[in-house]
Scaffold this motif. Structure first.
Motif, PDB file in Angstrom:
ATOM      1  N   THR A   4       0.850  -1.182   0.000  1.00  0.00           N
ATOM      2  CA  THR A   4       0.000   0.000   0.000  1.00  0.00           C
ATOM      3  C   THR A   4       0.888   1.236   0.000  1.00  0.00           C
ATOM      4  N   ARG A   5       0.441   2.289  -0.628  1.00  0.00           N
ATOM      5  CA  ARG A   5       1.212   3.527  -0.637  1.00  0.00           C
ATOM      6  C   ARG A   5       0.890   4.344   0.611  1.00  0.00           C
ATOM      7  N   THR A   6       1.916   4.949   1.192  1.00  0.00           N
ATOM      8  CA  THR A   6       1.716   5.782   2.377  1.00  0.00           C
ATOM      9  C   THR A   6       0.697   6.877   2.108  1.00  0.00           C
ATOM     10  N   ASP A   8      -1.861   6.874   0.281  1.00  0.00           N
ATOM     11  CA  ASP A   8      -3.223   6.354   0.312  1.00  0.00           C
ATOM     12  C   ASP A   8      -3.724   6.161   1.745  1.00  0.00           C
ATOM     13  N   ALA A  76       2.313  -0.219   4.321  1.00  0.00           N
ATOM     14  CA  ALA A  76       3.138   0.648   3.487  1.00  0.00           C
ATOM     15  C   ALA A  76       4.543   0.704   4.057  1.00  0.00           C
ATOM     16  N   HIS A  78       8.008   3.048   4.666  1.00  0.00           N
ATOM     17  CA  HIS A  78       8.415   4.445   4.844  1.00  0.00           C
ATOM     18  C   HIS A  78       9.855   4.479   5.326  1.00  0.00           C
ATOM     19  N   ASP A  95      11.279   0.028  -2.813  1.00  0.00           N
ATOM     20  CA  ASP A  95       9.859  -0.168  -2.482  1.00  0.00           C
ATOM     21  C   ASP A  95       9.267   0.835  -1.503  1.00  0.00           C
ATOM     22  N   SER A  97       7.387   4.158  -0.453  1.00  0.00           N
ATOM     23  CA  SER A  97       6.497   5.122  -1.105  1.00  0.00           C
ATOM     24  C   SER A  97       6.537   6.470  -0.408  1.00  0.00           C
ATOM     25  N   SER A  98       7.311   6.564   0.676  1.00  0.00           N
ATOM     26  CA  SER A  98       7.423   7.834   1.394  1.00  0.00           C
ATOM     27  C   SER A  98       8.740   7.898   2.150  1.00  0.00           C
ATOM     28  N   ASP A 126       7.171  10.368  -7.534  1.00  0.00           N
ATOM     29  CA  ASP A 126       5.878   9.993  -6.966  1.00  0.00           C
ATOM     30  C   ASP A 126       6.015   9.465  -5.542  1.00  0.00           C
ATOM     31  N   LEU A 127       6.921  10.046  -4.786  1.00  0.00           N
ATOM     32  CA  LEU A 127       7.090   9.693  -3.379  1.00  0.00           C
ATOM     33  C   LEU A 127       6.496  10.789  -2.499  1.00  0.00           C
ATOM     34  N   TRP A 128       5.938  10.380  -1.387  1.00  0.00           N
ATOM     35  CA  TRP A 128       5.364  11.277  -0.386  1.00  0.00           C
ATOM     36  C   TRP A 128       6.494  11.726   0.529  1.00  0.00           C
TER      37      TRP A 128
END
Length: 282
Positions: A4-6, A8, A76, A78, A95, A97-98, A126-128
């Motif tokens: 899951t993406r952070t 989201d 997710a 991080h 891997d 996402s943030s 596309d990273l948070w």
């Protein structure tokens, strides 16, 4: 399950807990605890954890990602408290996402410049990006020192100037607390939420009582970071077992108990955060 993406998890209108990963047992315990609580979670690896593993992010990141993918929970990845630009730039390949880019030790102007550059880099991939403003206790002194807490007006300007997606703020917590005795400034949390318009992050949540955590979420906290509480559970389980089984040499005997203790701790925090109710999305 795919990761899951952070982002989201941070934009659902509900708070989410994030837990520090140091060993494979930590990652497994977080996944098990999330499954038991029926809640999503964030597994985070700090720069200090990477240093502990010899400075190589790849092995721990790969193991953590594998655990997350095998879990039925929404999880997710991080990368936390990153001060090294080199480590920041490795996030996309492993891997994550943030990332929490931590320039809080720098003077305000230098913090803004470094964090804005980090945010631009992250957004291109596309990273948070999370950052920190104010000085959270345990890293640079007492959490109650005058002037150490995050100022709402400064925080609003900082978010605008840097373009960060989330902001870790100093509101009375301290890192590495082993007792849950922290008292938070909930009025300040509400003011910061209104001023910044981005999800707020509570570092040092291991030292925050359940009632205070619930109030913090209601006041505007979105991401609740937990690290020391897992280590406390881990160490207590290992120490208890070895005190009563002094001749044991097989680490699986006590690591299994440590993993179970951490999983219970994870589930407890997730239930507390989940019971705190929904909040407006940023």
């Amino acid at each position: 399950m795919t990761l899951t993406r952070t982002a989201d998890l941070m934009t659902t209108g509900k708070a989410v807990a994030a837990f520090n990963v140091i060993t494979l047992e930590h990652a497994e315990a977080i996944a098990t605890g999330a499954e038991a609580a029926g809640a999503p979670a964030i597994l985070q690896i700090s720069e200090n954890a990477v240093k502990f593993h010899g400075g190589d992010l790849a092995p721990l990141a790969a193991a953590t990602a594998a655990v997350a993918r095998a879990s039925s929970a929404r999880l997710a990845l991080h990368l936390d408290h990153v001060e090294s630009t080199t480590l920041l730039h490795s996030a996309a390949a492993h891997d994550f996402s943030s990332v929490m880019f931590d320039a809080s030790k720098l003077p305000y102007g230098d913090n803004v410049k470094a964090t804005a550059a980090a945010a631009r880099w992250a957004h291109e991939r596309d990273l948070w990006l999370e950052a920190e403003l104010g000085r959270i206790g345990g890293k640079a002194g007492d959490a109650h020192t005058p002037g150490i807490r995050t100022d709402p007006a400064e925080a609003a300007a900082y978010v605008t100037e840097t373009g960060v997606d989330a902001l870790a703020v100093a509101v009375g917590t301290s890192h590495a607390m082993t007792e849950r005795t922290a008292t938070l400034d909930h009025t300040l949390i509400t003011a910061l939420r209104a001023a910044t318009g981005v999800p707020l992050v509570l570092h040092g949540s291991s030292g925050v009582p359940e009632s205070e955590l619930r109030r913090a979420v209601a006041a505007g906290m979105t991401k609740i970071n937990v690290g020391t509480a897992l280590n406390t559970a881990f160490t207590h389980a290992v120490r208890t077992y070895l005190d009563t089984h002094p001749t044991t040499v097989d680490p699986r005997k006590y690591l299994a108990l440590a993993r179970e203790a951490m999983a219970r701790t994870v589930a407890g925090f997730l239930r507390t955060v989940g019971d705190s109710g929904s909040r407006e999305q940023c």
